[in-house]
Design an enzyme around this catalytic site. Structure first.
Site, PDB file in Angstrom:
ATOM      1  N   SER A   1      -7.035   4.479   9.199  1.00 44.31           N
ATOM      2  CA  SER A   1      -7.762   4.410   7.929  1.00 44.31           C
ATOM      3  C   SER A   1      -7.108   3.378   7.004  1.00 44.31           C
ATOM      4  O   SER A   1      -7.767   2.486   6.457  1.00 44.31           O
ATOM      5  CB  SER A   1      -7.748   5.803   7.281  1.00 44.31           C
ATOM      6  OG  SER A   1      -8.111   5.745   5.929  1.00 44.31           O
TER       7      SER A   1
ATOM      8  N   ARG B   1     -13.692  13.596   7.262  1.00 41.57           N
ATOM      9  CA  ARG B   1     -12.379  14.219   7.490  1.00 41.57           C
ATOM     10  C   ARG B   1     -12.037  15.176   6.354  1.00 41.57           C
ATOM     11  O   ARG B   1     -11.462  16.250   6.577  1.00 41.57           O
ATOM     12  CB  ARG B   1     -11.300  13.143   7.597  1.00 41.57           C
ATOM     13  CG  ARG B   1     -11.351  12.383   8.912  1.00 41.57           C
ATOM     14  CD  ARG B   1     -10.516  11.124   8.835  1.00 41.57           C
ATOM     15  NE  ARG B   1      -9.119  11.380   8.492  1.00 41.57           N
ATOM     16  CZ  ARG B   1      -8.315  10.517   7.888  1.00 41.57           C
ATOM     17  NH1 ARG B   1      -8.761   9.320   7.555  1.00 41.57           N
ATOM     18  NH2 ARG B   1      -7.078  10.837   7.620  1.00 41.57           N
TER      19      ARG B   1
ATOM     20  N   LYS C   1      -8.421  -0.993   6.364  1.00 40.24           N
ATOM     21  CA  LYS C   1      -8.745  -1.551   5.046  1.00 40.24           C
ATOM     22  C   LYS C   1      -7.835  -2.737   4.729  1.00 40.24           C
ATOM     23  O   LYS C   1      -8.261  -3.729   4.139  1.00 40.24           O
ATOM     24  CB  LYS C   1      -8.597  -0.466   3.970  1.00 40.24           C
ATOM     25  CG  LYS C   1      -9.755   0.516   3.989  1.00 40.24           C
ATOM     26  CD  LYS C   1      -9.549   1.660   3.012  1.00 40.24           C
ATOM     27  CE  LYS C   1      -8.578   2.673   3.551  1.00 40.24           C
ATOM     28  NZ  LYS C   1      -8.540   3.951   2.854  1.00 40.24           N
TER      29      LYS C   1
ATOM     30  N   HIS D   1       0.837  -1.191   0.000  1.00 42.24           N
ATOM     31  CA  HIS D   1       0.000   0.000   0.000  1.00 42.24           C
ATOM     32  C   HIS D   1       0.872   1.242   0.000  1.00 42.24           C
ATOM     33  O   HIS D   1       1.845   1.333   0.742  1.00 42.24           O
ATOM     34  CB  HIS D   1      -0.900   0.026   1.238  1.00 42.24           C
ATOM     35  CG  HIS D   1      -1.833   1.189   1.251  1.00 42.24           C
ATOM     36  ND1 HIS D   1      -3.053   1.161   0.612  1.00 42.24           N
ATOM     37  CD2 HIS D   1      -1.717   2.421   1.785  1.00 42.24           C
ATOM     38  CE1 HIS D   1      -3.640   2.331   0.766  1.00 42.24           C
ATOM     39  NE2 HIS D   1      -2.855   3.108   1.472  1.00 42.24           N
TER      40      HIS D   1
ATOM     41  N   ASP E   1     -14.551   3.498   7.586  1.00 36.92           N
ATOM     42  CA  ASP E   1     -13.521   4.362   7.012  1.00 36.92           C
ATOM     43  C   ASP E   1     -14.086   5.226   5.892  1.00 36.92           C
ATOM     44  O   ASP E   1     -13.740   6.391   5.759  1.00 36.92           O
ATOM     45  CB  ASP E   1     -12.345   3.540   6.473  1.00 36.92           C
ATOM     46  CG  ASP E   1     -11.319   4.434   5.789  1.00 36.92           C
ATOM     47  OD1 ASP E   1     -10.752   5.299   6.476  1.00 36.92           O
ATOM     48  OD2 ASP E   1     -11.113   4.295   4.563  1.00 36.92           O
TER      49      ASP E   1
HETATM   50  N1  URA Z   1      -5.005   6.960   2.550  1.00 34.25           N
HETATM   51  C1  URA Z   1      -6.037   6.407   3.222  1.00 34.25           C
HETATM   52  O1  URA Z   1      -6.536   5.370   2.849  1.00 34.25           O
HETATM   53  N2  URA Z   1      -6.495   7.029   4.315  1.00 34.25           N
HETATM   54  C2  URA Z   1      -5.980   8.174   4.776  1.00 34.25           C
HETATM   55  O2  URA Z   1      -6.429   8.682   5.785  1.00 34.25           O
HETATM   56  C3  URA Z   1      -4.911   8.758   4.072  1.00 34.25           C
HETATM   57  C4  URA Z   1      -4.432   8.108   2.950  1.00 34.25           C
END
Ligand code: URA
Ligand code: CA
Length: 433
Positions: free
Chosen positions: A183, A168, A187, A82, A161
């Site tokens: 966050s 946010r 995931k 990621h 999220d």
């Molecule tokens: N990427 C994400 O998935 N969440 C965040 O808060 C920032 C970057």
């Protein structure tokens, strides 16, 4: 429990318990806590921070808020990757088939681009016919067969999220380390991999503008991973200038094809080796990073990685002949050069602003609803540290309109030519605990 009491508790510097955090996430996901109360809590977290225990509880509660993908029927150690976002970050397109070609299964769920950061799904969709929506069963079958598939994130993965991120975004609470860490990791945990390599970008084109923040985010995410029994490593990489030469969807697919053939830009290839070696070690296909790197270099030179990419395109319904004729992805009507105004050395390529220039051409979207133009974008001919002569082309602009004055202006402002330049660092640090 009352939300107002929990906001007050956090406001006064106390630590929330696991039960309290679970309550907040559950009640907010089921719309029993209103946005205004959640906004107040988010701003409090922004200022008061969270302990490791709080961040872990938040992450796990978010991961539990929806569906969890079960990848246990895929043979081998599933390693995910990621990136915290970048400009012209073509890494996943190269890395997924590259790592798969040495035997590490890659079951990748990717996202779309927003603002000046690109998304792997948009890039893949510039390939005619490519399907980013596969059923969970087909997805797993593809990974068992070809070791790799890249699809869109299922709608019910970490819905907490999804709601929180949207909130946010409009309450100025995105750049908070506990909120970003939870966050991302929620995931990743819900997506079912066994191990994960995090590419934590730093510099103008990233969320983390400096090394100290990137370091803290990395350590936080690695610790959450360990607590959630997900083997996690992080690489802090440079995103002060765009990665590689291409920025734009179809252009980046071409760049990925060239890189998989060993003809791509050095920085992109090096980044793929750095991240890929970690994935191969985590996937237990090599003992050391050096051994892993040798395997990856061989996969590029033998054509194995390129063939895996071709197969992946075919298996997902795409037209794999673009691999032999990538110029078919060059669909923009106009190719306009950007000549250097002075002689010197490229000292700075401000990543986020160059990303905005690509977005102005239609390569990215300002809001989630906008459509993008897969054919447009930029190809940089000079990177930081390169010599340039007056009149030489700094970049090619791929556009569907001849009116590119504003784009040119933005590029000239953000490609700085000076007498000398600092050597750019690609990989700042590797964090394993
Ligand atoms: N990427 C994400 O998935 N969440 C965040 O808060 C920032 C970057
Ligand atoms: Ca690129």
């Amino acid at each position: 429990m009352r939300m107002v009491d929990l906001i007050e508790k956090k406001r006064d510097g106390e630590v929330l318990t696991k039960e309290e955090i679970k309550f907040i996430v559950q009640e907010y996901t089921s719309e029993k806590i209103p946005d205004y109360q959640m906004s107040a809590l988010l701003m409090t977290i922004f200022y008061k921070d969270m302990t490791d225990e709080e961040i872990t509880a938040l992450t796990l509660a978010m991961a539990d808020s929806g569906e969890k993908i079960d990848l246990s029927t895929i043979e081998g150690i599933k390693v995910d990757k990621h990136s915290t976002g970048g400009v012209g970050d073509t890494t996943t397109l190269v890395l997924a088939p590259l790592v798969a070609s040495v035997g590490v299964p890659v079951a990748k769920m990717s996202g779309r681009g927003l603002g000046y950061t690109g998304g792997t799904l948009d890039k893949l969709e510039s390939i005619p016919g490519f399907q980013i929506e596969l059923s969970e069963q087909t997805f797993i079958e593809e990974v068992n067969k070809n070791k790799v598939a890249v699809i869109g994130q299922s709608g019910d993965l970490a819905p907490a999220d999804k709601r929180l991120y949207a909130l946010r975004d409009v309450t100025a609470t995105v750049p908070s380390i506990p909120l970003i860490a939870s966050s991302i990791m929620s995931k990743k945990i819900a997506a079912g991999a066994d191990a994960i390599v995090l590419d934590v970008t730093t510099g103008e084109g990233a969320f983390m503008k400096n090394l100290a923040d990137a370091r803290r985010l990395s350590h936080t995410m690695v610790r959450i991973g360990e607590l959630a029994e997900l083997k996690t490593m992080a690489v802090i990489s440079d995103m002060s200038q765009p990665l590689g030469q291409a920025i734009g969807n179809g252009l980046e697919v071409i760049e990925a094809i060239e890189t998989l053939q060993g003809k791509g830009p050095d920085d992109l290839l090096e980044m793929c080796y750095a991240l890929g070696s970690q994935m191969v070690v985590l996937g237990k296909k090599a003992e050391t990073l050096e051994e892993a790197r040798t395997l990856l270099e061989e996969a590029i030179s033998s054509g194995a990685a390129f063939n895996t990419f071709k197969k992946m395109i075919k298996n997902q319904g795409g037209d794999e002949t673009i691999c032999t004729n990538p110029e078919r992805l060059l669909t923009a009507q106009f190719e306009i050069e950007l000549p250097a105004k002075t002689t010197g050395i490229v000292a700075k390529l401000v990543a986020n602003e160059i990303g905005v220039a690509a977005m102005m051409l239609g390569a990215g979207r300002q809001t989630k609803e906008e459509t993008i133009d897969h054919g447009v974008g930029l190809k940089l001919h000079k990177k930081v540290g390169d010599q340039v002569k007056k009149g030489e082309s700094l970049a090619t602009i791929y556009s569907n309109t001849e009116q590119v004055e504003e784009v040119k202006k933005k590029l000239y402002q953000n490609i700085r030519i000076e007498e000398s330049a600092d050597e750019p660092t690609l990989v700042h640090e590797i964090i394993i605990e």
